[in-house]
Design an enzyme around this catalytic site. Structure first.
Site, mmCIF file in Angstrom:
data_model
loop_
_atom_site.group_PDB
_atom_site.id
_atom_site.type_symbol
_atom_site.label_atom_id
_atom_site.label_comp_id
_atom_site.label_asym_id
_atom_site.label_seq_id
_atom_site.Cartn_x
_atom_site.Cartn_y
_atom_site.Cartn_z
ATOM 1 C CB SER A 45 -2.125 0.241 2.966
ATOM 2 O OG SER A 45 -3.276 0.594 2.238
ATOM 3 C CD GLU A 46 -4.112 -3.711 -1.153
ATOM 4 O OE1 GLU A 46 -3.820 -3.786 0.059
ATOM 5 O OE2 GLU A 46 -5.238 -4.026 -1.608
ATOM 6 C CG ASN A 47 -2.560 2.641 -0.814
ATOM 7 O OD1 ASN A 47 -2.644 1.792 0.063
ATOM 8 N ND2 ASN A 47 -2.776 3.911 -0.585
ATOM 9 C CB SER A 87 3.205 -2.291 -2.442
ATOM 10 O OG SER A 87 2.166 -2.703 -1.592
#
Lengths: 218, 232
Positions: A45-47, A87
């Site tokens: 998840s890019e967060n 990320s």
């Protein structure tokens, strides 16, 4: 013809054991439901999370634990948290094996448009431009035609681009197609009950149909 | 090295009209709730806000849009906010949309003392217009500048009097990066402890990047999309 879950189920067949995978919002999120039990796959998840788990049990949701769609989630054993620069660092460095995302348009040379419709509200590109510019392998999950019946697989995108020459494979309600490096959509599979003629009619860009096209096995 | 200040009011001393501020958080996750409330009470105006998102209508940076304190937003995604849309379409608000990884890395570059970065994000799109690019290997990259921020405002889970910070779960997101980029950095924390109580091995951001730290109060920690499953 496939429904959204059918598209997700077919895309899940592209995921291999040992993959790190980033799933976009919408149909791509559903792909997680079809990853075979026992297969080692880590969802990014890019967060700032590797190891997305299912939604929390009602009452156990945590405001500090969300996915990139801002939904409450859980983690799986062996997960890791990190900041947003790291990320996108791992994405840019090609560490993520597969990115699955939605699109409004894809062109026959692999350009993708999925972030902006001029004249309407512009919400922003989020992480989409970073993902498509760097991912080693990009699969697009999308409807073959829009609500007006117009093809979304085009000779060239009309909408503002998210990235260029990046899409490798497309799965729609009608078909599975490769985007060839030299340009063109190569038809690989038909959805159940869909004919090659149906796919030709729904594809505005250059379509390559070579020999017998098998029906998808779901 | 005592960086403790009494509260959010004390932390924003010297934060003036027309400054550029950075705010941590992703959506409503890990946003500096106390300091945003203090900025609204203080009424500073004409702010340029660098933040991945712009809050929702009635929470986060959305509250500062209601009070017309924001001149310009620099963000990657602003889609959850009707007041934002209204001000943008009416020309009251400027917006600069930046790819999320570019935003994060421009903040990081500021904290690493590097003037610019090269990224492939946005090549061939409208993001590339007017920007220098360079080819490395056989791939094109855009040059993107490090941010220059007057005040950075972040939220951490735990912090000590030296300004060392520990974040919790995905509320880390942009917080350490925004913190690195500020000329003056304010950290509000859920738990402020004396220096020496945090294990140095567990620090996510060393206190050298933090100038003022205070114990936050009354956190709402609002959830934007509550998604749950039922116990089978």
């Amino acid at each position: 013809m496939l429904d959204k879950n059918g598209i997700a189920k077919r895309i899940a067949q592209e995921i291999k054991d040992g993959y790190y995978v980033n799933l976009g919002i919408g149909i791509p999120t559903l792909v997680a439901n079809f990853i075979p039990e026992g297969m080692n796959v880590v969802l990014q998840s890019e967060n700032g999370l590797l190891g997305i788990g299912p939604f929390p049990i009602d009452g156990e949701e945590d405001a500090d634990l969300i996915n990139a769609g801002k939904q409450t989630i859980t983690t799986v054993p062996g997960s890791a948290f990190f900041d947003s620069a790291l990320s996108f660092g791992m994405i840019r460095a090609g560490k993520v094996d597969l990115t699955i995302l939605g699109a409004m348009e894809v062109s026959e040379n692999g350009d993708i448009a999925n972030w902006k419709i001029p004249g309407k509200m512009v919400k922003g590109m989020g992480g989409a431009m970073d993902l498509v510019a760097s991912a080693k392998n990009i699969i697009v999950a999308m409807q073959h035609v829009n609500k007006a019946g117009e093809s979304k697989l085009l000779p060239a995108c009309d909408l503002p681009l998210t990235g260029i020459r990046c899409v490798k494979k497309i799965v729609t309600e009608l078909a599975v197609l490769d985007v060839l490096p030299e340009g063109g959509f190569r038809l690989l599979e038909r959805a159940p009950g869909v004919s090659v003629e149906d796919i030709i009619k729904a594809t505005a860009g250059k379509l390559i149909v070579d020999g017998d096209i098998p029906e998808m096995v779901l | 090295m005592n960086k403790k200040v009494l509260n959010a009011e004390a932390a924003i001393e010297g934060l003036l009209d027309n400054m550029t501020i950075g705010l941590g958080g992703f959506g409503l996750c890990g946003i500096p709730e106390n300091t945003i409330a203090a900025l609204i009470r203080k009424g500073v105006k004409g702010l340029t806000c660098i933040s991945n998102n712009a809050g929702v209508d009635d929470f986060g940076i959305g509250l500062m849009l209601q009070t017309r304190q924001v001149k310009k937003m620099i963000s990657s995604y602003v889609g959850e906010n009707a007041e934002f849309e209204r001000q943008l379409l009416s020309g009251e608000l400027e917006v600069d949309l930046v790819p999320q990884g570019t935003l994060a890395t421009r903040l990081m570059a500021a904290g690493y003392g590097m003037p610019a970065i090269f990224t492939p994000a946005g090549v061939g799109t409208e993001v590339a217009i007017g920007k220098e690019s360079r080819v490395f290997g056989n791939k094109e990259y855009l040059m993107e500048y490090a941010f220059d921020i007057d005040f950075s405002i972040v939220k951490a889970w735990k912090g000590d009097a030296h300004g060392n910070l520990i974040f919790r779960k995905t509320s880390r997101n942009f917080n350490p990066l925004v913190a690195m980029a500020g000329k003056i950095t304010i950290a509000e924390v859920e738990e402020l402890v004396p220096a020496g109580e945090l294990d140095p091995d567990h620090i996510h951001l060393p206190g050298i990047y933090v100038h003022r730290i205070f114990q936050g109060v009354d956190y709402e920690k609002r959830i934007e999309q509550r998604t749950v499953r039922t116990k089978n």
